[in-house]
Scaffold this motif. Structure first.
Motif, PDB file in Angstrom:
ATOM      1  N   GLU A 122      19.682 -51.608 -47.051  1.00  0.00           N
ATOM      2  CA  GLU A 122      20.651 -52.352 -46.085  1.00  0.00           C
ATOM      3  C   GLU A 122      21.622 -51.439 -45.885  1.00  0.00           C
ATOM      4  N   LEU A 123      21.828 -50.881 -44.604  1.00  0.00           N
ATOM      5  CA  LEU A 123      22.761 -49.867 -44.314  1.00  0.00           C
ATOM      6  C   LEU A 123      24.054 -50.546 -43.612  1.00  0.00           C
ATOM      7  N   HIS A 124      25.131 -50.018 -44.250  1.00  0.00           N
ATOM      8  CA  HIS A 124      26.529 -50.621 -43.674  1.00  0.00           C
ATOM      9  C   HIS A 124      27.110 -49.367 -42.872  1.00  0.00           C
ATOM     10  N   LEU A 125      26.914 -49.169 -41.701  1.00  0.00           N
ATOM     11  CA  LEU A 125      27.423 -48.192 -40.929  1.00  0.00           C
ATOM     12  C   LEU A 125      29.032 -48.353 -40.654  1.00  0.00           C
ATOM     13  N   VAL A 126      29.799 -47.741 -41.147  1.00  0.00           N
ATOM     14  CA  VAL A 126      31.169 -47.843 -40.834  1.00  0.00           C
ATOM     15  C   VAL A 126      32.048 -47.141 -39.536  1.00  0.00           C
ATOM     16  N   ARG A 127      32.492 -47.789 -39.028  1.00  0.00           N
ATOM     17  CA  ARG A 127      33.249 -47.199 -37.672  1.00  0.00           C
ATOM     18  C   ARG A 127      34.694 -47.160 -38.003  1.00  0.00           C
ATOM     19  N   ILE A 128      35.394 -46.199 -37.907  1.00  0.00           N
ATOM     20  CA  ILE A 128      36.935 -46.075 -37.964  1.00  0.00           C
ATOM     21  C   ILE A 128      37.547 -45.988 -36.592  1.00  0.00           C
ATOM     22  N   LYS A 129      38.327 -46.992 -36.468  1.00  0.00           N
ATOM     23  CA  LYS A 129      39.182 -46.910 -35.093  1.00  0.00           C
ATOM     24  C   LYS A 129      39.843 -45.503 -34.861  1.00  0.00           C
ATOM     25  N   GLY A 130      39.626 -45.143 -33.555  1.00  0.00           N
ATOM     26  CA  GLY A 130      39.932 -43.913 -33.162  1.00  0.00           C
ATOM     27  C   GLY A 130      39.058 -42.721 -33.405  1.00  0.00           C
ATOM     28  N   PHE A 131      38.114 -42.968 -33.983  1.00  0.00           N
ATOM     29  CA  PHE A 131      37.077 -41.833 -34.349  1.00  0.00           C
ATOM     30  C   PHE A 131      35.645 -41.918 -33.567  1.00  0.00           C
ATOM     31  N   GLY A 132      35.656 -41.040 -32.505  1.00  0.00           N
ATOM     32  CA  GLY A 132      34.371 -41.200 -31.649  1.00  0.00           C
ATOM     33  C   GLY A 132      34.638 -42.302 -30.689  1.00  0.00           C
TER      34      GLY A 132
END
Length: 291
Positions: free
Chosen positions: A66-76
């Motif tokens: 179960e993969l939890h992909l983190v997206r950081i605000k302002g990155f990409g």
């Protein structure tokens, strides 16, 4: 009459609470996408990147994890969160995310800045994670390229960098991103995707994060990590500057040596994005560690 007044007061109170919770949610610096089923793995991208950097990883592991992909605000992305210490807040939110979602000892895998955040989170929450994997991320990266630098002496460099990056024109930002990625990814066809992530990133956020990487030294915390750690390192990109595989290995080992249980592996030819440049070796060693 009095009953109606109380009713409207309750409605107003509910609206205020709702508005407060909405503001609070907007201030969060991370969001996640969950893919697959199985033992949980949290994936954290590096500087000026996005979760899509892990696309090949997701294809390999989504049937068993179960993969939890983190997206950081302002990155990409062009978003901008507000925090006095951006990376510290991201680290705190990562720990809170695991606790709130009751994830059972997830493995945390981070690249570069993401690896640094993983080590930091594991040191401050030693009972939360099961294993840590850092891909070319160390407790204090500036000392690898500037021997003798400290978080204190780096403040001036940090301030200049933060200002310069936040004021960079779109054209200059693109040229800078292309130059940097060429030195970080040896496999040429892998570069455009990562360059695009950098172009889409918020320059003010990236500038602040870069500055914080220079002024945040977590080496003294490494002995607090209580779980197995695997670190992938690279050296080939720095050969033209006089570095050798042995010298890079020693420099990285010096930063990691107080971790009670760790393994350091140095790639032969990969640049900073080890999983792009030496994928077979990377995934083979990762499987051994995870299993």
């Amino acid at each position: 009459m009095k009953t109606n007044k109380i009713k409207w007061m309750l409605v107003a109170l509910i609206l205020v609470i709702f508005q407060m919770s909405t503001v609070s949610a907007n201030q969060e610096l991370i969001s996640t996408t969950v893919v697959g089923k199985g033992k949980p793995i949290i994936l954290i991208h590096g500087m000026a990147c996005a979760p899509e950097v892990w696309d090949e990883f997701v294809e390999k592991y989504k049937t068993k994890n179960e993969l939890h992909l983190v997206r950081i605000k302002g990155f990409g992305n062009g978003e901008k969160g507000e925090a006095n210490h951006y990376l510290e807040e991201v680290k705190n939110e990562l720990i809170a995310y695991v606790k709130e979602n009751k994830l059972n000892k997830p493995t945390l895998i981070g690249h570069s800045m993401g690896g640094f955040l993983g080590l930091w989170a594991a040191a401050e929450a030693p009972d939360v994670f099961g294993k840590i994997v850092s891909v070319d991320g160390v407790p204090y990266f500036p000392v690898l390229v500037m021997p003798g630098i400290t978080a204190e002496t780096a403040k001036a460099v940090s301030s200049q960098m933060t200002t310069a990056m936040s004021k960079m024109s779109p054209e200059a930002a693109k040229a800078n991103q292309e130059m940097m990625i060429a030195s970080m990814i040896a496999t040429e066809e892998k570069r455009p995707k990562v360059v695009e992530m950098g172009i889409k990133s918020n320059p003010a956020v990236i500038g602040q994060a870069y500055g914080e990487m220079y002024t945040t030294d977590i080496r003294p915390l490494m002995d607090k990590i209580k779980v197995p750690v695997l670190v992938f390192g690279s050296w080939a990109a720095y050969e033209t500057y006089g570095s050798t595989k042995e010298s890079v290995e020693k420099n990285m080992d010096d930063q990691l040596k107080t971790i009670p249980e760790y393994k350091l592996l140095i790639a032969e030819s990969a640049y900073h994005f080890v999983f792009y440049d030496e994928p077979e070796w990377f995934y083979s060693e990762l499987d051994t560690f995870l299993n």
